[in-house]
Design a protein around this motif. Structure first.
Motif, short mmCIF file in Angstrom:
data_model
loop_
_atom_site.label_atom_id
_atom_site.label_comp_id
_atom_site.label_asym_id
_atom_site.label_seq_id
_atom_site.Cartn_x
_atom_site.Cartn_y
_atom_site.Cartn_z
N MET A 1 0.84 -1.20 0.00
CA MET A 1 0.00 0.00 0.00
C MET A 1 0.87 1.24 0.00
N GLY A 2 0.34 2.33 -0.55
CA GLY A 2 1.09 3.55 -0.68
C GLY A 2 0.83 4.52 0.46
N GLU A 3 0.92 5.81 0.15
CA GLU A 3 0.83 6.86 1.16
C GLU A 3 -0.53 6.85 1.86
N VAL A 4 -0.51 7.30 3.12
CA VAL A 4 -1.75 7.46 3.87
C VAL A 4 -2.46 8.70 3.36
N ILE A 5 -3.71 8.55 2.98
CA ILE A 5 -4.47 9.69 2.47
C ILE A 5 -5.66 10.05 3.36
N GLY A 6 -5.83 9.31 4.44
CA GLY A 6 -6.90 9.62 5.37
C GLY A 6 -6.83 8.71 6.58
N SER A 7 -7.47 9.14 7.67
CA SER A 7 -7.50 8.32 8.89
C SER A 7 -8.74 8.67 9.68
N GLY A 8 -9.13 7.73 10.55
CA GLY A 8 -10.31 7.94 11.37
C GLY A 8 -10.23 7.11 12.63
N ALA A 9 -11.37 6.99 13.32
CA ALA A 9 -11.39 6.32 14.61
C ALA A 9 -11.09 4.83 14.49
N PHE A 10 -11.46 4.21 13.36
CA PHE A 10 -11.33 2.76 13.23
C PHE A 10 -10.18 2.32 12.34
N GLY A 11 -9.50 3.24 11.67
CA GLY A 11 -8.43 2.79 10.79
C GLY A 11 -7.91 3.90 9.91
N VAL A 12 -7.24 3.50 8.81
CA VAL A 12 -6.61 4.46 7.91
C VAL A 12 -6.98 4.13 6.47
N VAL A 13 -6.76 5.12 5.59
CA VAL A 13 -6.97 4.93 4.16
C VAL A 13 -5.66 5.21 3.45
N ASN A 14 -5.23 4.25 2.63
CA ASN A 14 -3.99 4.38 1.87
C ASN A 14 -4.29 4.44 0.38
N LYS A 15 -3.42 5.11 -0.34
CA LYS A 15 -3.47 5.07 -1.79
C LYS A 15 -2.87 3.75 -2.24
N GLN A 23 -5.18 0.27 -11.94
CA GLN A 23 -6.09 1.32 -11.50
C GLN A 23 -5.72 1.80 -10.11
N THR A 24 -5.62 3.13 -9.95
CA THR A 24 -5.38 3.70 -8.63
C THR A 24 -6.64 3.60 -7.79
N VAL A 25 -6.48 3.15 -6.55
CA VAL A 25 -7.63 2.95 -5.67
C VAL A 25 -7.31 3.49 -4.28
N ALA A 26 -8.33 3.57 -3.46
CA ALA A 26 -8.18 3.91 -2.05
C ALA A 26 -8.46 2.65 -1.24
N ILE A 27 -7.52 2.29 -0.37
CA ILE A 27 -7.66 1.07 0.44
C ILE A 27 -7.92 1.48 1.89
N LYS A 28 -9.09 1.14 2.36
CA LYS A 28 -9.47 1.46 3.73
C LYS A 28 -9.19 0.25 4.61
N THR A 29 -8.28 0.42 5.57
CA THR A 29 -7.96 -0.63 6.53
C THR A 29 -8.66 -0.31 7.84
N VAL A 30 -9.47 -1.24 8.32
CA VAL A 30 -10.23 -1.03 9.56
C VAL A 30 -9.69 -1.95 10.63
N TYR A 31 -9.37 -1.38 11.79
CA TYR A 31 -8.82 -2.14 12.91
C TYR A 31 -9.84 -2.23 14.04
N ALA A 32 -9.83 -3.35 14.74
CA ALA A 32 -10.64 -3.49 15.95
C ALA A 32 -9.87 -2.95 17.14
N GLY A 78 -9.61 -5.53 8.63
CA GLY A 78 -10.23 -5.85 7.35
C GLY A 78 -9.95 -4.73 6.38
N TYR A 79 -10.21 -4.99 5.11
CA TYR A 79 -9.88 -4.03 4.07
C TYR A 79 -11.08 -3.78 3.18
N MET A 80 -11.20 -2.55 2.70
CA MET A 80 -12.19 -2.20 1.70
C MET A 80 -11.48 -1.38 0.64
N ILE A 81 -11.76 -1.70 -0.63
CA ILE A 81 -11.08 -1.03 -1.73
C ILE A 81 -12.10 -0.20 -2.50
#
Length: 314
Positions: A1-15, A23-32, A78-81
């Protein structure tokens, strides 16, 4: 995964990059959290469930730009693309201060967000976390999409009680600040009103961070509610009359001097203290603010990076 482009209470979003399609996508990683090991699958599955219902040009995930993949991995992550857009609204305002203050562009952005919210609310979905970094903007600055449905929730009729631990504090409506568990789509309207004012001024209208301070700030501008202006407010858990001295509403135009009169009127209806009297998204779309719309953006520059960078330096 590339640079962090966002973050929140449950995880981060990477490029990221899908190797098979490039295709360039946003990968949302959610942590418990350590004490909620099972929260990741439920959080992801709830968001996926809602996203599967939504198909709109101004919501991240449509027939063309859609939720590409969701892969719950373990009880801990878990991950969401998702599709990738170049900026969120907060970053867009910071990088392009002149372009983002363009009056026609602001009107265009607001219309698009309202359109997406009308669609959500027709599906009986509250977003409950509208803020500038959850609104994504394309490279041209012409398209905006609502993102991050992690706190979104279905609502029914009659309304049930909902968790008050939603909405970023800067965009939280007074009913939730006063402890109400009974709320509806009007919470999204208030949040968008705060965003509207922020895009106009390039700073928050209600700057205070702590709950009571924010209520004082809100009441100092919009007026202190009572049983006459907001029936039922005195019964809310955190409404303490002695804590909130009576203040009359101010002239909102003084706080958004660059906004045209029709826009001030719309903003005042979006920021109505009494949620029952707050304008709906559907009525907001029909407001006079959008009537004198020539469809073209003013003072558009072919290459705006240099001009905005110079403005930022000044």
């Amino acid at each position: 995964m590339g640079e962090v482009i966002g973050s929140g209470a449950f995880g981060v979003v990477n490029k990221g990059l899908l190797l098979e399609t490039k295709q360039t996508v946003a990968i949302k990683t959610v942590y418990a959290s350590e004490d909620l090991h099972s929260s990741v699958p439920s959080t992801i599955m709830q968001e996926i469930s809602l996203l599967k219902e939504m198909e709109h040009a101004n919501i991240v995930k449509t027939s063309v730009n859609r939720l590409l993949e969701a892969i719950p991995i373990t009880d801990k992550e878990g991950y969401m693309i998702f599709e990738y857009l170049d900026y969120d609204l907060e970053k867009f305002m910071k990088k392009f201060p002149m372009k983002s203050k363009n009056k026609q562009r602001i009107k265009n952005f607001l219309r698009q967000i309202l359109s997406g919210l009308v669609y959500c609310h027709e599906l009986k979905i509250m977003h409950r976390d509208l803020r500038p970094d959850n609104l994504l903007v394309d490279h041209e600055g012409s398209v905006v999409k609502i993102a991050d449905s992690g706190l979104a929730r279905k609502f029914g009729s009659p309304l049930g009680e909902y968790c008050p631990e939603v909405v970023n504090l800067y965009y939280m409506p007074p009913e939730i600040l006063l402890g109400s568990h009974l709320y509806s789509t009007h919470v999204d309207v208030w949040s968008l009103g705060c965003i509207f004012a922020e895009v106009i001024n390039h700073q928050r209208l209600f700057k205070k961070f702590f709950e009571k301070d924010r209520l004082h700030k809100i009441f100092s501008i919009m007026g202190t509610p009572d049983a006459t202006t907001w029936p039922g407010v005195t019964s809310l858990p955190d409404y303490i009359p002695d804590d909130f001295p009576k203040q009359d509403p101010k002239n909102l135009a003084e706080y958004v001097p660059d906004l045209e009169p029709a826009g001030v009127d719309l903003l005042s209806e979006m920021l109505c203290i009494n949620p029952a009297r707050r304008i709906s998204n559907l009525d907001a779309l029909a407001h006079a603010y959008f009537k004198n719309d020539d469809g073209d953006e003013e003072e558009e520059e072919e290459d705006y990076d240099g001009d905005d960078a110079a403005a930022a330096e000044k």
